[in-house]
Enzyme design. Structure first.
Site, PDB file in Angstrom:
ATOM      1  N   ASN A 276      12.759 -12.846  -3.832  1.00 10.40           N
ATOM      2  CA  ASN A 276      12.119 -14.477  -3.807  1.00 10.40           C
ATOM      3  C   ASN A 276      11.615 -14.473  -5.134  1.00 10.40           C
ATOM      4  OD1 ASN A 276       9.918 -12.800  -4.133  1.00 10.40           O
ATOM      5  ND2 ASN A 276       9.082 -12.723  -2.179  1.00 10.40           N
TER       6      ASN A 276
ATOM      7  N   ASP B  99      12.183 -18.735   7.356  1.00 11.27           N
ATOM      8  CA  ASP B  99      11.103 -18.125   6.115  1.00 11.27           C
ATOM      9  C   ASP B  99      11.652 -18.847   4.846  1.00 11.27           C
ATOM     10  OD1 ASP B  99       9.264 -15.998   5.526  1.00 11.27           O
ATOM     11  OD2 ASP B  99      10.869 -15.716   4.072  1.00 11.27           O
TER      12      ASP B  99
END
Length: 328
Positions: free
Chosen positions: A12, A201
């Site tokens: 991420n 998400d």
């Protein structure tokens, strides 16, 4: 159990493994073990479909280059559902050090390969004690009730806001549109639960990043409820909005709506819903204060108070769990 090394494309923006990637691995492990169990006796073949994921905490960040150990165990069976508990450990293959990163509980139902609308019976498991069976029955009843309550409050739609002010709900709200293809689907031609959770998400992360304008990571996911199946060929809209902020965390509501465009007269419907909690981090990975959410409408104020209630309830549960440790 299965193993998977974390690659750079799993990262991420904070440099750790994407929370959605971990959720997808958890769901894959649950689907494998529950499908195997449901086909362990002679009879009609089936595939286990995800119905619900209980609260999942991200206990420790997983780093690129580490190996994920995903371990799944069936802990309870009702007549037509399976409870699976999954633990995720991260291993540093250079030092051999391991640590727990996630624990999750998932519920599956077995769907016939011949008729996707037919839910088959689940082979029972043997419990080590009567107490374990009774505890499992209690968890089953609680999640069944919660799914019904959640479905009843799922009528909201997110509308775009023109020229929103910073730190308002409208400023950070986000949506993602995805065409469901064959690679997203099970043998039935319906979306894998893990694929859906990963997309959810991603949207929650965008909302959190827009609000904070910093590095953000998933801290926990409240129960994810799968209300209806999503078929191959559907166009799904994953929408997210900020509902609550504490000093150090953000709660984001995410839901998935499906438009069955291909050979289906059915209208758009709510398929999945959940609440994600994120935290803000500095470039050094240190926690940062979260800008407070500015609520404007009565609905936003109501959702903020509901989120505050969930936050305080979770905080109280955590304090109770920590008491035995502090008393040792």
């Amino acid at each position: 159990m299965f193993f998977r090394i974390m690659r750079p494309d799993d990262a991420n923006i904070a440099g750790n493994v994407h929370g959605g990637t971990i959720l997808k691995m958890i769901e894959e492990a649950g689907a494998i073990i529950s499908t195997r169990h449901c086909n362990s006796q002679a009879g009609e073949h089936c595939v286990a479909a995800l119905a619900r994921v209980e609260r999942t905490d991200f206990l420790s960040p997983m780093c690129i280059g580490e190996v994920a150990h995903v371990c799944a165990e069936i802990t309870y069976t009702s007549k037509r559902s399976v409870e699976v508990q999954v633990n995720v450990l991260s291993e540093n293959i250079l030092t051999g050090a391991k640590r727990v990163t996630n624990r999750a509980t998932l519920w599956y139902v077995p769907l016939s390969l011949k008729n996707v609308d037919k839910v088959l019976e689940v082979p029972p498991i043997q419990y080590a004690s009567k107490e374990l069976e009774e505890e499992g029955k209690k968890r089953y009843d609680e999640q069944k009730l919660e799914r019904l309550v959640t479905k009843e409050r799922n009528g909201d739609i997110i509308f775009p806001v023109i020229n929103p002010e910073p730190y308002t709900v409208g400023y950070s709200q986000s949506s993602l549109i995805h065409l469901v293809g064959p690679s997203d689907c099970t043998l039935h031609g319906f979306v894998h639960g893990g694929v859906t959770m990963k997309l959810m998400d991603e949207v929650a992360g965008i909302v959190a990043a827009r609000h904070c304008k910093t590095n953000i990571v998933t801290a926990s996911v409240d129960a994810i409820n799968f209300h209806e199946k999503i078929k191959k060929g559907c166009v799904i809209t994953i929408s997210g909005r900020m509902t609550f902020t504490s000093n150090k965390s953000m709660e984001i509501e995410v839901f998935v709506d499906a438009d069955p465009f291909v050979d289906e007269p059915k209208e758009r419907y709510r398929a999945v819903s959940a609440f994600f909690t994120y935290v803000s981090l500095s470039k050094e990975g240190k926690p940062l204060p979260v800008p407070q959410l500015l609520v404007e409408t009565e609905d936003e104020k109501r959702r903020f108070e509901d989120g505050k209630g969930r936050y305080l309830q979770t905080k109280a549960k955590r304090q109770v769990q920590m008491q035995p440790l502090t008393q040792q």
